[in-house]
Design an enzyme around this catalytic site. Sequence first.
Site, mmCIF file in Angstrom:
data_model
loop_
_atom_site.group_PDB
_atom_site.id
_atom_site.type_symbol
_atom_site.label_atom_id
_atom_site.label_comp_id
_atom_site.label_asym_id
_atom_site.label_seq_id
_atom_site.Cartn_x
_atom_site.Cartn_y
_atom_site.Cartn_z
ATOM 1 C CE LYS A 113 -4.077 -2.187 0.790
ATOM 2 N NZ LYS A 113 -3.606 -3.563 0.591
HETATM 3 C C1 LIG Z 1 -3.960 -4.711 -0.097
HETATM 4 C C2 LIG Z 1 -3.110 -5.926 -0.116
HETATM 5 C C3 LIG Z 1 -3.283 -6.944 -1.080
HETATM 6 C C4 LIG Z 1 -4.373 -6.903 -2.123
HETATM 7 O O1 LIG Z 1 -4.143 -5.918 -3.107
HETATM 8 P P1 LIG Z 1 -5.347 -5.426 -4.021
HETATM 9 O O2 LIG Z 1 -4.792 -4.308 -4.807
HETATM 10 O O3 LIG Z 1 -6.422 -4.976 -3.052
HETATM 11 O O4 LIG Z 1 -5.793 -6.577 -4.834
HETATM 12 C C5 LIG Z 1 -2.417 -8.026 -1.063
HETATM 13 N N1 LIG Z 1 -1.463 -8.135 -0.119
HETATM 14 C C6 LIG Z 1 -1.268 -7.184 0.827
HETATM 15 C C7 LIG Z 1 -0.209 -7.393 1.838
HETATM 16 C C8 LIG Z 1 -2.075 -6.050 0.857
HETATM 17 O O5 LIG Z 1 -1.885 -5.129 1.822
#
Ligand SMILES: *Cc1c(COP(=O)(O)O)cnc(C)c1O
Length: 496
Positions: A113
């Site tokens: 993120k």
């Molecule tokens: C948010 C997240 C995901 C999923 O990503 P998306 O873009 O929502 O599909 C996968 N792994 C981690 C560690 C995340 O924080």
Amino acid sequence: MKEILYKSTRSESGTLKASEAILKGLADDGGLFVPLEIPKLDVSIEALSKMTYQEVAYEVMKLYFTDFTEEELKYCINKAYDSKFDTEEIAPLAEVEGAYFLELFHGKTIAFKDMALSILPYLLTTSAKKNHVKNEIVILTATSGDTGKAAMAGFADVEGTKIIVFYPNGGVSPIQEKQMVTQKGDNTYVVAINGNFDQAQSGVKAIFGDKELAAEMDKAGYQFSSANSINIGRLIPQVAYYVYAYAKLFAEGKVAKEQKINVVVPTGNFGNILAAYYAKNMGLPIDKLICASNENKVLFDFFKTGEYDKNREFILTNSPSMDILISSNLERLIYKIAGEDAAKNRQLMSELASAGKYTITDEMRAKLNDFYGNYATEAETAEAIQSLYEKTGYIMDTHTAVARCVYEKYTAETGDDNVTVIASTASPFKFTRSVMNAINPKYDTMSDFELVDELSKIGNIKIPAAIEEIRNAEVRHNNLCEVDGMKDIVKKFLGM
Ligand SMILES: *Cc1c(COP(=O)(O)O)cnc(C)c1O
């Protein structure tokens, strides 16, 4: 350069400039903003292969955020991808057992993120300036653990913004809670609510929709905005690391010119894999987009049958950031394979809202050939962590392990031997207990920080600053409120 405008996936008309779409986040009709066309990369892979992460990011984002000046965009990029990351490469590639892990967890909160949330505050404040918004921007977020921290880390001390995060009291992990309540920055506010995540989320939505409050806010010099993952200001920065990864493989002689690669993405809200799809449509030589799910395998079923059906049990897994039954960003793909037919998309989305499911046409399904979906069970995920560690010493987090499992299933099923990049979305230190338990159940008796030290030892990895920081950090936030007290506490923070 060709100007790129944005429109909603749910209406036929009305276009916005990039900065306007970033400011708005979500369209008034509930749709997501999409570019009228996906631009093509206008520099060669040879040229990209000689660039830094920041330079590649600029080459990608300049094609989408066409109403930003070069100076504005470079300012945003350089503010975002700086020493907050623990490596100059920003998103390094690690080759392990023939596949390349694209490590997207070297930012402030050690999860992927950060790749988008470290730049969004600058895109947002620059957009506000460009559109003569005088108000201070107040970001409101409900979090089940990860997004709230990453958003706060991004917005902390960014001029012209405040951020307020609500989380369910007792509903996040001890490390996640500690990460949040120790958050620094004079403009950050964290509140535990006596309720669950859904109540926090609904409370935030109600505050966003409160017209009276919006008027009061405006008078006081504030307006709300969201750091939600559907903002185009979060999606586009994610395209950059796929381009960077390919350029890096090329620079190191791992792929020949135009040689295609596969990409595996552990998926929840479908943002990360959609970014890879955009990269492919920009001309990056990507063959298969491999969508990895955990036991909440709505997307696997969707790719297999053409039916999206969220009517099922919600399963709590050890990869909680993928515990999602409605993948919001999928709407952008649906719109695209519906031939950019907003009416068709609107109809499917309203079926999703009313019946919890929809089925796409055969014609639409035919356009999903680039995608492959599969999933990993909890047992398979743990086994993947354990066996890769035994074989190589490399330690994956639980989300990345889901992707690695699906990669194995895919190659076993198809024999496809394309060079493969696995999006590695979190540091193992973020999910220490699950990771260590997978390696050996004996670790379960240890405390959270004992586990951190042990992980560092057995994996021979330095403890990330994000974890070291909270070990002894002072608690700065101690707010608790009832579900129906959320609005009042927001007003209190804003001195209204
Ligand atoms: C948010 C997240 C995901 C999923 O990503 P998306 O873009 O929502 O599909 C996968 N792994 C981690 C560690 C995340 O924080």
